[in-house]
Write an enzyme that holds these catalytic residues in place. Structure first.
Site, PDB file in Angstrom:
ATOM      1  CB  CYS A   1      -1.590   7.153   0.700  1.00  0.00           C
ATOM      2  SG  CYS A   1      -0.147   6.509   1.560  1.00  0.00           S
TER       3      CYS A   1
ATOM      4  CD  GLU B   1      -1.830   2.346   1.308  1.00  0.00           C
ATOM      5  OE1 GLU B   1      -1.642   3.071   0.308  1.00  0.00           O
ATOM      6  OE2 GLU B   1      -1.760   2.755   2.455  1.00  0.00           O
TER       7      GLU B   1
END
Length: 484
Positions: free
Chosen positions: A290, A252
């Protein structure tokens, strides 16, 4: 909040101390938050050996035992929520209101994992007599763990992203070794306290080892840890995957998230809502998420009205002491991180970008910043800023807007402000990202949904059930000689 004695770490479920230690300091004021013991090589070996030894027995534990353990963790974390939130704020610099939200999310992650543990792996039966050679045969498919997991966690969500690694592993009965980020290990160690008091978790089922980054390659290479779950930068993540091509690696990674505002999102109420959500989620973690808003791609029909509102909303963000419940934007994780953001903004302005708000630094804090006219050769145009900076881009129509979203090596999530259901489904079909959020910023995440990206944003999916599937593989049992 500082302590005279080093925080212990957790070795195969047991409290342990090391000969060495390192300091954790507040990014807000540099004050001491805690001192953390470091496991030596022999202790790391003990943890890995214990995980490997525990795998088969842990996987064989009844589902209700694992579910009860996860329920306990969820309850105890909820009881210690304020303590955990203040610890996150102290070590990470995250404003207290966002830290409280993170703890609440982690509580839910363990609750969902308990629920999934009860229903996961019921098995699927398949008749094989669809061809003559399969007469009398039945296939039963179940999932089994690849083996112990190495979970490498980042600093920006030091509790919840640890929860996203630990909870699915415990739910399927695979041991996990957690390596927290060196800047923010205390939240994971607090979680270790709760795990240590939890019944039903055999010795070796979990460890929390705050080893320094330069010792991470040895853990990554260890064949007894066949699964690696990494959250962090794309550079480090891809290097890990390239170094162990035969392991099951989930990544991720970063993003360059876009909020698209299309022409039909045009009323004053629409634009006020979009501007408020964009400003909030460009800055809510100091931009250190993110899926924080980095690019705002607006149709020319609404660009000017939206830009004015976005700038006003960004300037209204309350910045300052993260321990103040009224603060919206606190410091970055370190002064070095803020210096880097400042350099990237200066680079953009030097190359022709227009600074509409912010652009100043004080220590580890960087003012919420808005840029327009961002040139394509600026670093900010292509890289993840991981700071409180957004850029405004004018386009003509959905074609240009969607092309602009896809003009990135990242593909984590995108937000699309539109009322048009056809455009919503088109965005879902055409945008090269792992998630499309309609009517909101790209920063929305429900912890039970599949979460992850494409391109340089990674591979695999978080979200409890989806991580459980990533930690396991299908194994078929064929029964022969049955009267079906």
């Amino acid at each position: 909040m500082a302590t005279a004695e080093p925080y212990a770490f957790w070795l195969a479920g047991t409290r342990a101390t090391g000969r060495d230690a390192f300091d954790v300091t507040s990014p807000w004021d540099g004050s001491a938050v805690g001192r953390v013991g470091v496991p030596d090589e022999a202790q790391v070996e003990e943890a890995v050996a214990a995980a490997a030894a525990a795998h088969r027995a842990f996987e064989a534990t009844p589902a209700h035992v694992r579910a009860a353990a996860l329920d306990h963790v969820s309850r105890r974390l909820a009881e210690r929520a304020e303590e955990a939130a203040r610890l996150i704020t102290a070590e990470n610099g995250k404003p207290l209101k966002w830290a409280r939200g993170e703890v609440g999310r982690a509580v839910s992650v363990f609750r969902w994992a308990a629920e999934e543990a009860r229903r996961f792996n019921a098995g699927e039966a398949q008749r094989l007599d669809t061809d003559p050679g399969g007469v009398g045969r039945l296939a039963l498919t179940r999932r089994f763990g690849h083996g112990p997991v190495l979970g490498i966690a980042p600093f920006n969500f030091p509790l919840n992203l640890v929860a996203h690694k630990v909870a699915p592993a415990l739910a399927v009965g695979v041991p996990i070794i957690v390596k927290p980020a060196p800047a923010t290990p205390l939240s994971a160690l607090l979680l270790g306290e709760i795990l240590a008091e939890t019944e039903g978790l055999p010795a070796g089922a979990w460890s929390v080892l705050p080893v320094p980054n330069d010792r991470m390659p040895a853990l990554v290479q260890d064949p007894r840890l066949p699964v690696i779950s990494f959250t962090g930068s794309d550079t480090v993540g891809h290097a890990i995957a390239d170094s162990v091509p035969r392991k099951h690696v989930t990544l991720e990674l970063g993003g360059n998230a876009a909020a698209v505002v299309l022409a039909d999102w045009s009323s004053d109420a629409d634009l006020d809502l979009a501007a408020a959500r964009i400003a909030t989620f460009a800055n809510y973690q100091g931009g250190q998420s993110c899926i924080s808003v980095q690019r705002v791609i607006a149709d020319a029909a609404v660009y000017d009205a939206l830009a004015e509102r976005v700038v006003a909303q960004v300037r209204a963000q309350a910045t300052g002491d993260p321990s103040d419940a009224a603060t919206d934007v606190g410091p970055l994780v370190s002064e070095a991180a803020a210096v880097r953001v400042a350099q990237w903004v200066d680079d953009a302005v030097a190359k022709g970008a227009t600074l509409l708000a912010g652009g100043t630094r004080e220590g580890a804090s960087y003012a919420p910043t808005v840029l327009a006219d961002l040139p394509q050769d600026a670093v900010l145009a292509t890289e993840e800023v991981f700071g409180p900076v957004l850029s405004l881009h004018r386009v003509n129509g959905a074609d240009e807007a969607f092309a602009a979203v896809n003009d990135s090596r990242f593909g984590l999530q995108a937000g699309v402000f539109t009322h048009d259901l056809r455009l919503a489904f088109r965005a879902h079909r055409e945008l090269e990202v792992g998630g499309v959020v309609i009517g909101d910023a790209p920063s929305y995440r429900a912890d039970q949904m599949p979460y992850g990206g494409v391109k340089d944003s990674g591979s695999g999916r978080e979200g409890v059930r989806f991580a459980m599937e990533d930690y396991t593989y299908e194994r078929v049992l064929v029964l022969t000689g049955l009267d079906l």
